[in-house]
Design an enzyme around this catalytic site. Structure first.
Site, PDB file in Angstrom:
ATOM      1  N   THR A  18       0.833  -1.203   0.000  1.00  0.00           N
ATOM      2  CA  THR A  18       0.000   0.000   0.000  1.00  0.00           C
ATOM      3  C   THR A  18       0.874   1.262   0.000  1.00  0.00           C
ATOM      4  O   THR A  18       0.436   2.322  -0.404  1.00  0.00           O
ATOM      5  CB  THR A  18      -0.896   0.073   1.255  1.00  0.00           C
ATOM      6  OG1 THR A  18      -0.103  -0.312   2.372  1.00  0.00           O
ATOM      7  CG2 THR A  18      -2.085  -0.823   1.145  1.00  0.00           C
ATOM      8  N   ARG A  22       9.037  -0.864  -1.170  1.00  0.00           N
ATOM      9  CA  ARG A  22       9.953  -0.401  -0.122  1.00  0.00           C
ATOM     10  C   ARG A  22      10.979  -1.485   0.169  1.00  0.00           C
ATOM     11  O   ARG A  22      10.600  -2.608   0.476  1.00  0.00           O
ATOM     12  CB  ARG A  22       9.144  -0.124   1.137  1.00  0.00           C
ATOM     13  CG  ARG A  22       9.434   1.209   1.740  1.00  0.00           C
ATOM     14  CD  ARG A  22       8.577   1.396   2.947  1.00  0.00           C
ATOM     15  NE  ARG A  22       7.558   2.399   2.710  1.00  0.00           N
ATOM     16  CZ  ARG A  22       6.751   2.849   3.659  1.00  0.00           C
ATOM     17  NH1 ARG A  22       6.817   2.368   4.883  1.00  0.00           N
ATOM     18  NH2 ARG A  22       5.859   3.764   3.381  1.00  0.00           N
ATOM     19  N   SER A 113       8.786   6.825   3.287  1.00  0.00           N
ATOM     20  CA  SER A 113       8.047   7.500   4.356  1.00  0.00           C
ATOM     21  C   SER A 113       8.919   7.778   5.583  1.00  0.00           C
ATOM     22  O   SER A 113       9.937   8.443   5.473  1.00  0.00           O
ATOM     23  CB  SER A 113       6.814   6.681   4.720  1.00  0.00           C
ATOM     24  OG  SER A 113       5.982   7.423   5.567  1.00  0.00           O
ATOM     25  N   HIS A 114       8.538   7.218   6.722  1.00  0.00           N
ATOM     26  CA  HIS A 114       9.245   7.524   7.964  1.00  0.00           C
ATOM     27  C   HIS A 114      10.351   6.515   8.265  1.00  0.00           C
ATOM     28  O   HIS A 114      11.001   6.613   9.306  1.00  0.00           O
ATOM     29  CB  HIS A 114       8.225   7.513   9.105  1.00  0.00           C
ATOM     30  CG  HIS A 114       7.368   6.283   9.056  1.00  0.00           C
ATOM     31  ND1 HIS A 114       6.256   6.217   8.244  1.00  0.00           N
ATOM     32  CD2 HIS A 114       7.494   5.089   9.624  1.00  0.00           C
ATOM     33  CE1 HIS A 114       5.725   5.014   8.353  1.00  0.00           C
ATOM     34  NE2 HIS A 114       6.459   4.304   9.183  1.00  0.00           N
ATOM     35  N   ASP A 277       6.457  13.677   9.003  1.00  0.00           N
ATOM     36  CA  ASP A 277       7.381  12.552   8.833  1.00  0.00           C
ATOM     37  C   ASP A 277       8.283  12.736   7.613  1.00  0.00           C
ATOM     38  O   ASP A 277       8.312  13.808   6.996  1.00  0.00           O
ATOM     39  CB  ASP A 277       6.607  11.232   8.746  1.00  0.00           C
ATOM     40  CG  ASP A 277       5.866  11.081   7.444  1.00  0.00           C
ATOM     41  OD1 ASP A 277       5.480  12.120   6.865  1.00  0.00           O
ATOM     42  OD2 ASP A 277       5.689   9.940   6.972  1.00  0.00           O
ATOM     43  N   ASP A 279       8.387  11.960   4.447  1.00  0.00           N
ATOM     44  CA  ASP A 279       7.883  12.454   3.158  1.00  0.00           C
ATOM     45  C   ASP A 279       6.745  13.458   3.327  1.00  0.00           C
ATOM     46  O   ASP A 279       6.102  13.841   2.345  1.00  0.00           O
ATOM     47  CB  ASP A 279       7.426  11.276   2.279  1.00  0.00           C
ATOM     48  CG  ASP A 279       6.309  10.487   2.915  1.00  0.00           C
ATOM     49  OD1 ASP A 279       6.292  10.370   4.162  1.00  0.00           O
ATOM     50  OD2 ASP A 279       5.432   9.986   2.192  1.00  0.00           O
ATOM     51  N   ASP A 281       3.719  13.349   4.829  1.00  0.00           N
ATOM     52  CA  ASP A 281       2.278  13.066   4.810  1.00  0.00           C
ATOM     53  C   ASP A 281       1.681  12.881   6.206  1.00  0.00           C
ATOM     54  O   ASP A 281       0.490  13.066   6.390  1.00  0.00           O
ATOM     55  CB  ASP A 281       1.914  11.900   3.867  1.00  0.00           C
ATOM     56  CG  ASP A 281       2.618  10.606   4.201  1.00  0.00           C
ATOM     57  OD1 ASP A 281       3.475  10.600   5.108  1.00  0.00           O
ATOM     58  OD2 ASP A 281       2.316   9.589   3.545  1.00  0.00           O
ATOM     59  N   ARG A 282       2.511  12.531   7.191  1.00  0.00           N
ATOM     60  CA  ARG A 282       1.946  12.356   8.538  1.00  0.00           C
ATOM     61  C   ARG A 282       2.071  13.643   9.359  1.00  0.00           C
ATOM     62  O   ARG A 282       2.878  14.512   9.032  1.00  0.00           O
ATOM     63  CB  ARG A 282       2.678  11.244   9.277  1.00  0.00           C
ATOM     64  CG  ARG A 282       2.479   9.895   8.626  1.00  0.00           C
ATOM     65  CD  ARG A 282       3.028   8.772   9.484  1.00  0.00           C
ATOM     66  NE  ARG A 282       2.750   7.498   8.833  1.00  0.00           N
ATOM     67  CZ  ARG A 282       2.803   6.325   9.422  1.00  0.00           C
ATOM     68  NH1 ARG A 282       3.122   6.250  10.699  1.00  0.00           N
ATOM     69  NH2 ARG A 282       2.530   5.216   8.764  1.00  0.00           N
ATOM     70  N   GLU A 364      -5.908   6.922  12.359  1.00  0.00           N
ATOM     71  CA  GLU A 364      -5.288   7.003  13.681  1.00  0.00           C
ATOM     72  C   GLU A 364      -3.766   7.054  13.608  1.00  0.00           C
ATOM     73  O   GLU A 364      -3.100   7.457  14.554  1.00  0.00           O
ATOM     74  CB  GLU A 364      -5.747   5.852  14.583  1.00  0.00           C
ATOM     75  CG  GLU A 364      -5.655   4.444  13.982  1.00  0.00           C
ATOM     76  CD  GLU A 364      -4.266   3.936  13.752  1.00  0.00           C
ATOM     77  OE1 GLU A 364      -3.396   4.203  14.588  1.00  0.00           O
ATOM     78  OE2 GLU A 364      -4.055   3.275  12.721  1.00  0.00           O
ATOM     79  N   LYS A 376      -2.413  11.881   2.380  1.00  0.00           N
ATOM     80  CA  LYS A 376      -2.504  12.595   3.644  1.00  0.00           C
ATOM     81  C   LYS A 376      -1.478  13.723   3.616  1.00  0.00           C
ATOM     82  O   LYS A 376      -0.514  13.666   2.862  1.00  0.00           O
ATOM     83  CB  LYS A 376      -2.315  11.666   4.834  1.00  0.00           C
ATOM     84  CG  LYS A 376      -1.120  10.779   4.776  1.00  0.00           C
ATOM     85  CD  LYS A 376      -1.279   9.628   5.779  1.00  0.00           C
ATOM     86  CE  LYS A 376      -0.159   8.631   5.602  1.00  0.00           C
ATOM     87  NZ  LYS A 376      -0.557   7.273   5.930  1.00  0.00           N
ATOM     88  N   ARG A 496      -1.683  -5.379  15.483  1.00  0.00           N
ATOM     89  CA  ARG A 496      -2.095  -4.093  16.033  1.00  0.00           C
ATOM     90  C   ARG A 496      -3.405  -4.277  16.793  1.00  0.00           C
ATOM     91  O   ARG A 496      -4.346  -4.859  16.267  1.00  0.00           O
ATOM     92  CB  ARG A 496      -2.323  -3.068  14.927  1.00  0.00           C
ATOM     93  CG  ARG A 496      -1.110  -2.841  14.021  1.00  0.00           C
ATOM     94  CD  ARG A 496      -1.177  -1.449  13.406  1.00  0.00           C
ATOM     95  NE  ARG A 496      -0.283  -1.278  12.273  1.00  0.00           N
ATOM     96  CZ  ARG A 496       1.034  -1.075  12.359  1.00  0.00           C
ATOM     97  NH1 ARG A 496       1.633  -1.076  13.528  1.00  0.00           N
ATOM     98  NH2 ARG A 496       1.756  -0.904  11.263  1.00  0.00           N
TER      99      ARG A 496
END
Ligand code: G1P
Ligand code: ZN
Length: 543
Positions: A18, A22, A113-114, A277, A279, A281-282, A364, A376, A496
């Site tokens: 998704t 990576r 990302s992060h 973060d 990139d 988006d967060r 979340e 985002k 999770r």
């Protein structure tokens, strides 16, 4: 410049997830690896030919090399124009927005990302389609299938581009346009938010602290907060993007950005404290003495959004991922707008946004955004909060207190059990799945269970069904526990567990989150036999 067909063999060992493809940097550095993936995309998406393509990344190690490779393959595949962020930088939301605004046929977002960066860190690439959203599941599958039989890729030989020089260049017959990475994005933010008001708020002494974590949002935050809104330069910390993110872990949450929580609870706390973060988006949002959980942030922004210029006409709808706490549902009810509950992952929001059914959405996992882009958007959330604070004149604590008094409060925590052996994680899910049918009517943490099921979602825009999206145990509005396995982990399986407790009485609005959800944590541990089946007495990460 000659275009060459280069013989190759299949390299990809798994479909892009998704969050795109990576892998460790060393994997991407193998000869032909990235080339194969790119060629598979150009072969499967013929619309790219003669079209515009946006390219940019989060600035991590290998970004500049990967951009040269991407440009050479794109030029050989007949792309008419490449739009590339200067220095190879584009935040994920800014890239998505550029794809939309420039009517590009797609874009490549070079980011993990992060995830930590550097020669031993991760690299990644994500393909977004026209409109700015991520490639669909079915397209991603087709690309992977194609990559299994690929025998050649096409590359333009001998040309490199100067990604630091703004303006137009040529690569074979492809026009390469190097753009300022912030300009278009900042212009859009000025339309959505009341910059005048935020400037005044800062002038009157309000203080802001934004941590760019040495990642891509540094240049955006400097331009927007410091140059355009007049915040003092030290309002933006770690503003210079570094190839290894300064050795840090740019994931803005209470673990990796603990120093911001300490700042928020210290003597001299600024009014708005935030981070984004790798990139961009967060987002993480804090105020003086208070951390705003992402589920609360979504609900509070939704409730206040009509105060902001870009949203004066009100909201069309609100969307949240299923595990995100149900605070936004109360706002949707009060505003009389639809609330959409979608599976985890941004792509489900994109369909609703494209169909004009949703104005704001969030997860979340520190993700919030609106209809202005198809990703985002961390800085968007920070600006939205700055605008809400400036427009209301209230502090973050006052906004939260007013909100909780009106709508009630949802305490929320996510417990992650990381790097489990896959059979252990499956066993936990099985243990709960086996009990689901017997739960309704029984007590769970002293509350009666009203619903227990496996979440599946029918997309209202295209009728597609996503099943197996997590197990949920619901005790009316009062409590809920959700279990699902992560779809983005790179090592082992991650379980999770999402815990949510809803209260309305004034006396219950200022509990400690951990205390509020403790009975639910105990109850799910017993039901799912987490300790027994995984050998873990406590979660690895609590956010
Ligand atoms: C995680 C988050 C999810 C987010 C995704 C990509 O996925 O939980 O909300 O959309 O990262 O950033 P997960 O690992 O839970 O599948
Ligand atoms: Zn990210």
């Amino acid at each position: 410049m000659p275009i060459r067909d280069i013989q190759t063999k299949p390299y990809l060992d798994q479909k892009a997830g998704t969050a795109g493809l990576r892998k460790k940097v060393a994997v991407f550095q193998q000869p032909h690896y990235l080339e194969n993936y790119l060629q598979s995309i150009f072969d499967c998406v013929p619309e790219l030919k003669d079209g515009i393509l946006v390219i940019g990344g989060d600035g991590r190690y290998h970004n500049r090399d990967a951009i040269q490779t991407t440009a050479a393959i794109a030029a050989a595949n007949g792309i008419a124009r490449l739009i590339i962020g200067q220095g190879g930088l584009l935040s994920t939301p800014a890239a998505s927005m550029l794809i939309r605004n420039r009517r590009a046929a797609g874009g490549f977002l070079l980011t993990a990302s992060h995830n930590p960066a550097g020669p031993d860190g991760d690299f990644g690439i994500k393909f977004n389609v026209a409109g700015g959203g991520q490639a669909s599941e079915s397209l991603t599958s087709r690309i992977f299938e194609h990559s299994k039989t690929i025998a050649r890729y096409r590359r333009l030989d001998g040309g490199t581009i100067d990604i630091d020089r703004r303006g137009e260049q040529h690569l074979g017959s492809t026009v390469v346009e190097i753009v300022d990475c912030v300009e278009d994005y900042a212009a859009l933010m000025q339309q959505l938010f009341d910059f005048e008001r935020i400037r005044d708020w800062l002038k009157r002494g309000a203080r802001l602290r934004f941590d760019a974590m040495h990642a891509v949002t540094g240049p955006y935050a400097r331009r927007i907060f410091v140059e355009q809104l007049g915040a003092p330069p030290d309002s933006v910390m770690n503003a210079v993007p570094l190839e290894d993110f300064g050795g840090g872990h740019p994931d803005p949450n209470l673990i990796h950005a603990k120093h911001l929580a300490e700042l928020a609870h210290g003597d001299d706390a600024p009014d708005l404290i935030a981070a984004s973060d790798g990139d961009g988006d967060r987002n993480m949002i804090l105020g003086r003495g208070i951390f705003i959980s992402p589920g609360d942030s979504l609900a509070m922004l939704a409730a206040n959004l009509p105060l902001l210029p870009g949203y004066r006409d009100g909201l069309r709808g609100i969307a949240r991922s299923m595990p995100t706490c149900r605070a936004a549902d109360q706002v949707a009810k009060a505003l009389k707008v639809p609330l959409h509950e979608t599976p985890t992952g941004w792509k489900f929001f994109c369909n609703l946004l494209d169909a004009g059914q949703v104005t704001i959405c969030g997860e979340e996992s520190f993700g919030t955004s609106s209809s202005h882009t198809r990703e985002k958007d961390g800085l968007w959330a920070v600006l939205a909060w700055a605008n809400v604070l400036a427009a209301t004149g209230k502090s973050m604590q006052e906004i939260a207190d007013t909100h909780w008094t009106r709508f009630g409060r949802h305490y929320f925590a996510r417990h992650d059990y990381e790097e489990l052996a896959a059979p252990q994680a499956e066993a936990v899910m099985q243990a709960v799945a086996a009990e689901l049918a017997t739960l309704p009517g029984r007590a769970f943490a002293d509350l009666p269970v009203t619903l227990a099921d496996e979440f599946s979602y029918r997309d209202p825009t295209d009728g597609s069904i996503a099943s197996g999206q997590g197990l949920r145990i619901v005790c009316g509005d009062e409590a809920r526990v959700v279990l699902r396995l992560s779809g983005t982990g790179t090592r082992g399986a991650t379980l999770r567990v999402y815990l949510e407790r809803y209260v309305r009485e004034a006396a219950s609005l200022h509990w400690k989150t951990a205390d509020a959800v403790a009975p639910l944590a105990g109850a799910i541990d017993r039901l799912a036999r987490i300790a027994e089946l995984t050998g873990r007495r406590v979660p690895d990460v609590v956010t």
